[in-house]
Scaffold this active site. Structure first.
Site, mmCIF file in Angstrom:
data_model
loop_
_atom_site.group_PDB
_atom_site.id
_atom_site.type_symbol
_atom_site.label_atom_id
_atom_site.label_comp_id
_atom_site.label_asym_id
_atom_site.label_seq_id
_atom_site.Cartn_x
_atom_site.Cartn_y
_atom_site.Cartn_z
ATOM 1 N N GLU A 43 0.836 -1.378 0.048
ATOM 2 C CA GLU A 43 0.102 -0.026 0.053
ATOM 3 C C GLU A 43 0.987 1.191 0.200
ATOM 4 O O GLU A 43 2.041 1.062 0.675
ATOM 5 C CB GLU A 43 -0.883 -0.197 1.364
ATOM 6 N N LYS A 113 -10.283 0.202 -1.820
ATOM 7 C CA LYS A 113 -10.478 -0.361 -0.177
ATOM 8 C C LYS A 113 -11.662 0.369 0.423
ATOM 9 O O LYS A 113 -11.969 1.416 0.437
ATOM 10 C CB LYS A 113 -9.237 0.433 0.512
ATOM 11 N N CYS A 156 -4.572 -3.645 3.392
ATOM 12 C CA CYS A 156 -4.036 -3.306 4.838
ATOM 13 C C CYS A 156 -5.089 -3.225 5.945
ATOM 14 O O CYS A 156 -5.358 -4.440 6.171
ATOM 15 C CB CYS A 156 -3.629 -1.840 4.620
HETATM 16 O O1 LIG Z 1 0.948 5.414 7.979
HETATM 17 C C1 LIG Z 1 0.565 5.843 6.831
HETATM 18 O O2 LIG Z 1 0.616 7.156 6.772
HETATM 19 C C2 LIG Z 1 0.233 5.162 5.741
HETATM 20 N N1 LIG Z 1 -1.176 4.335 6.130
HETATM 21 C C3 LIG Z 1 -2.160 4.047 5.251
HETATM 22 O O3 LIG Z 1 -2.091 4.656 4.319
HETATM 23 C C4 LIG Z 1 -3.269 3.115 5.781
HETATM 24 C C5 LIG Z 1 -4.400 4.075 5.724
HETATM 25 S S1 LIG Z 1 -4.145 5.404 7.054
HETATM 26 N N2 LIG Z 1 -2.943 2.464 6.766
HETATM 27 C C6 LIG Z 1 -3.525 1.299 7.321
HETATM 28 O O4 LIG Z 1 -4.511 1.099 6.975
HETATM 29 C C7 LIG Z 1 -2.924 0.958 8.551
HETATM 30 C C8 LIG Z 1 -3.832 -0.424 9.371
HETATM 31 C C9 LIG Z 1 -3.082 -0.312 10.702
HETATM 32 O O5 LIG Z 1 -1.889 -0.154 10.865
HETATM 33 C C10 LIG Z 1 -3.876 -1.182 11.550
HETATM 34 O O6 LIG Z 1 -4.841 -1.973 11.279
HETATM 35 O O7 LIG Z 1 -3.159 -1.442 12.593
#
Ligand SMILES: O=C(O)CNC(=O)[C@H](CS)NC(=O)CCC(=O)C(=O)O
Length: 270
Positions: A43, A113, A156
């Site tokens: 991702e 997503k 993710c």
């Molecule tokens: O960190 C960033 O800036 C990039 N991350 C993302 O783009 C995405 C959406 S904010 N991260 C997740 O979905 C993490 C899930 C997760 O960490 C969990 O389910 O614990």
């Protein structure tokens, strides 16, 4: 379906589109040289930065990401997953999109997503993915490949919603993709357990490319891109540095596990 090598790429993407695509190309080439025919990128492989910067550059990121994936698939004659990049919906929102291409660079399936990461992580970081991302409203697709097996998509945070993977299994998935940018804080306790659970409960391979390290300011991700077999055994783990996790996807092993543990056939509800 045949036996073949698959790769889960691990990167430290930055708020810099050009640099990220150069790093992704290097790692794809590394996986190709080791014989991988199916290669998966995490991702945010092409851009990992502040939400507002992502939206401001979304047109360029979407265009360049798709062009890059097509070029790489064709040049290296591989099946390639772009694990998640923004595709603009309007001026304020994007879809967090995963895209799977065949070795001719032709689009096989795409997925937007569904579950958005709106969470206050106890390490002090607040994530509000829905402020810039429009949730998809379709269940993820399964791509039926003669040679590589049935490939199920997800992204993710989806990994916390087992019903999505049960749907993919119901649609015949043999392999589940979980491209991620898991936070360092949640990842240390949840990442591997969740991946093994999705593999075991659906008797599927799980291929999970990941982000690792520090991307900007306070953003740190967990790493450990991995490939898990249908019994839950970890076949490859990329640790915490950029690199590739490579393992064999083997239809005989898949059949053996499904014979030994026929839990999919014993489903009562879905
Ligand atoms: O960190 C960033 O800036 C990039 N991350 C993302 O783009 C995405 C959406 S904010 N991260 C997740 O979905 C993490 C899930 C997760 O960490 C969990 O389910 O614990």
């Amino acid at each position: 379906m045949k036996s073949y090598l698959a790769a889960a790429v691990q990167m430290t993407s930055l708020p810099d589109l050009e640099k990220n695509l150069v790093e992704a190309e290097t790692l794809i080439e590394l996986a190709v040289r080791q014989g991988a025919e199916l290669i998966t990128l995490p991702e945010n492989f092409s851009f990992l930065g502040k939400e507002e910067d992502k939206v401001a550059q979304a047109d360029a990121i979407a265009l360049q990401s798709e062009k890059f994936l097509k070029t790489m698939a064709q040049r290296f004659q591989i099946t390639l997953l772009g694990g998640g990049f923004p595709v603009p919906v309007d001026n304020t929102k994007v879809y967090n999109t995963a895209l799977l291409l065949d070795p001719n660079g032709v689009e096989l399936v795409r997925y937007q997503k569904v579950h958005l990461f709106d969470v206050n992580v106890p390490d002090g970081n607040t994530y509000q993915e829905s402020s810039t991302v429009m949730p998809g409203d379709q269940l993820p697709p399964v791509c039926h490949s003669e040679t590589l097996g049935n490939l199920g998509l997800s992204v993710c945070y989806d990994v916390r919603f087992p019903e999505l993977y049960r749907h993919l299994a119901y649609k015949g998935a043999d392999i589940l993709f979980v491209p991620a940018a898991f936070t360092a804080y949640t990842g240390k306790d949840h990442w591997q357990v969740l991946l093994q659970a999705r593999a075991i409960e659906n008797t599927c391979y799980v291929i999970a490319p990941a982000q690792t390290g520090r991307h900007y300011a306070m953003r740190k991700t967990h790493g450990h891109a991995m490939i898990v077999d249908p019994w839950g055994v970890i076949l490859a783990d990329a640790g915490d540095q950029p690199g590739v996790a490579i393992a064999e996807i083997n239809p005989t092993r898949l059949e053996q596990v499904r014979r030994q543990m026929p839990s999919l056939e014993h489903r009562v509800f879905i």
